[in-house]
Design an enzyme around this catalytic site. Structure first.
Site, mmCIF file in Angstrom:
data_model
loop_
_atom_site.group_PDB
_atom_site.id
_atom_site.type_symbol
_atom_site.label_atom_id
_atom_site.label_comp_id
_atom_site.label_asym_id
_atom_site.label_seq_id
_atom_site.Cartn_x
_atom_site.Cartn_y
_atom_site.Cartn_z
ATOM 1 N N PRO A 1 0.846 -1.206 0.000
ATOM 2 C CA PRO A 1 0.000 0.000 0.000
ATOM 3 C C PRO A 1 0.878 1.251 0.000
ATOM 4 C CG PRO A 1 0.008 -1.032 2.172
ATOM 5 C CD PRO A 1 0.750 -1.951 1.274
ATOM 6 N N ASP B 1 6.035 2.220 1.979
ATOM 7 C CA ASP B 1 5.141 1.085 2.198
ATOM 8 C C ASP B 1 4.418 1.297 3.528
ATOM 9 O OD1 ASP B 1 3.901 -1.337 2.651
ATOM 10 O OD2 ASP B 1 5.614 -2.566 2.035
ATOM 11 N N HIS B 2 3.099 1.543 3.447
ATOM 12 C CA HIS B 2 2.353 1.888 4.656
ATOM 13 C C HIS B 2 2.127 0.690 5.576
ATOM 14 C CE1 HIS B 2 0.523 4.799 7.040
ATOM 15 N NE2 HIS B 2 -0.435 5.262 6.248
ATOM 16 N N ARG B 3 2.503 -0.513 5.151
ATOM 17 C CA ARG B 3 2.402 -1.666 6.041
ATOM 18 C C ARG B 3 3.405 -1.571 7.181
ATOM 19 N NH1 ARG B 3 3.202 -6.554 1.921
ATOM 20 N NH2 ARG B 3 4.896 -5.128 1.337
#
Length: 467
Positions: free
Chosen positions: A261, A437-439
């Site tokens: 994401p 990477d929003h994870r």
């Protein structure tokens, strides 16, 4: 006489020159049939999904045949060149002493010798043998060995000899062909082989299912002519096959965009002081002859920001459900080349001084432009920089390089009106964009990294105070 000729021929297979690559395109042959070759001599250049690589031959002899022309895309493990080694080193003895099977097994050396790889002679054949079964030994070892070779695609003639002792010979086909036949519901016993020594090929299997498939096609006879192949106006369109670097880039970008994401943040900054420092460094004797430009200081600024916020330098391990924190920085630099976009990286960039970083950047860029970047140079990256500003673009939303957590895009540096010390003055201004990477990277962490890079480029003295 025939036996000796067959035994002297060695087949060199397309090796895996990268990490798990499945195919490569033959760009150029450096030898032709009849040429003498020596161990370690480069015989061809191939382009993988990573880069162009030269392949050395692992034995002495005379070129018998080139199995594929230039421009062909060949699967890894497929023989690409045959070499007669009768005038060179002795060929390793076959695994079995049975006279009828010896010539064919010599022709397929992977069952008895070493399999050629990119450099050297590869691994020993013992690495491919199955573990012996427990219990009493089988009474007919020759037949079982031949069948084992057939199942691995190494001994079709030996399999035919052993199958001849049975009531009904087993069709000869390699494992991928057997799987294809199973998927298509084709009984190999009904297929007419066209390959050497009676081997059934993929084309034979497809031909076996062709008649049933042809029935519905022949029914609408009127609509058949316009349907088969679309007609394109070659004067108005050019179609380029998707392969090599472009194919790998497309797969990587799609995989990254739909796996990680993405979040992208932007900041516009005054880099006038950084540009003045670049001009001063060009006159520094310690940097004479090195590539000194804004990218050098931006790279150094990003490395300092990572040192202040080390959690940004990480990756997501989906299989183990872990976040992997990297204690090193392999700094990737996106480079546009005639073959497409590649991202080589500078190993352990965090440990390099400014002159060392400048030298590494210069070598990386020149090697990429010449198309000589090695697969190893594109492995193990942790964070990437992409400079879209060289094309006059203000900014962009960069897609993460697979396996990385952040990528910094640099926009064009332009003279713009800017409020400086309470007055509007012309200043050197650019826009930075950081995708992450929003994870594993929260908005706070991503914002801190981008803010630190911006602060350093506005006040480059922070390269000293913060480092």
């Amino acid at each position: 006489m025939t036996t000796m000729t067959e035994a002297s021929v060695r087949e060199f297979k397309m090796p895996d020159v990268g990490e798990g690559l499945t195919e490569a395109e033959i760009l150029k042959w450096y030898v032709q049939p009849g040429d003498q070759v020596t161990d370690g001599q480069v015989v061809c250049e191939v382009e993988t999904a990573k880069a162009a690589v030269e392949l050395p031959i692992p034995y002495d002899g005379v070129v018998r045949d080139l199995h594929f022309p230039e421009g062909s895309t060949v699967d890894v493990g497929t023989p690409i060149i045959a070499v007669d080694v009768s005038g060179g080193a002795a060929v390793p003895a076959p695994a079995q002493a049975a006279a009828p099977a010896a010539p064919v097994e010599e022709k397929k050396p992977e069952g008895s010798g070493r399999q050629p790889v990119l450099v050297g002679y590869g691994v020993a054949a013992s690495s491919t043998k199955r573990r012996p079964r427990k219990g009493p030994e089988v009474a007919v070892p020759e037949a079982s060995t031949a069948i084992h070779k057939e199942l691995n695609g190494h001994g079709p003639a030996a399999a035919a000899a052993s199958a001849g002792t049975a009531d009904k010979p087993r069709p000869l086909a390699k494992p991928p062909v057997r799987k294809l036949a199973k998927d298509l519901g084709v009984d190999l016993a009904t297929v007419v082989p066209s390959g050497p020594d009676g081997i059934i090929t993929r084309e034979d299997v497809h031909a076996a299912v062709a008649p049933p498939a042809a029935e519905p096609v022949t029914a609408p006879a009127v609509s058949a002519p316009p349907a088969p192949v679309p007609v394109y106006d070659t004067a108005r369109e050019t179609r380029v096959p998707v392969k090599g670097v472009r194919k790998a880039t497309a797969a990587a970008m799609v995989g990254s965009a739909f796996t990680a994401p993405h979040v992208t943040e932007f900041v516009t900054i005054d880099v006038t002081r950084t540009m003045k420092l670049v001009e001063e460094l060009k006159q520094d004797k310690d940097l004479q002859g090195l590539r000194v430009n804004p990218l050098l200081l931006i790279a150094k600024a990003l490395l300092v920001a990572i040192k202040r916020n080390p959690e940004i330098n990480a990756s997501w391990d989906e299989a183990n459900q872990e976040i992997v924190l990297k204690h090193y920085v392999n700094l990737g630099i996106a480079a546009a080349t005639p073959r497409g976009l590649i991202v080589p990286n500078i190993k352990d960039a965090h440990d390099k001084t400014l002159p060392q970083l400048a030298e590494a950047l210069g070598e990386l860029v020149s090697t990429a432009r010449e198309g000589r970047t090695s697969p190893a140079a594109m492995q193990g990256g942790t964070v990437t920089i992409t400079n879209v500003g060289v094309f006059g673009v203000d900014t962009g939303t960069p897609i993460l390089n697979p396996g990385e957590s952040a990528i910094l895009a640099i926009g064009a540096i332009k003279l713009q009106p800017w409020v400086h010390k309470g007055k509007v003055k012309p200043r050197q201004v650019t826009t930075l964009a950081l995708s992450f990477d929003h994870r594993l990277v929260d908005g706070e962490l991503g914002s801190k990294v981008l803010a630190d890079v911006a602060a350093i480029l506005e006040q480059p003295k922070r390269l000293i105070t913060w480092a």
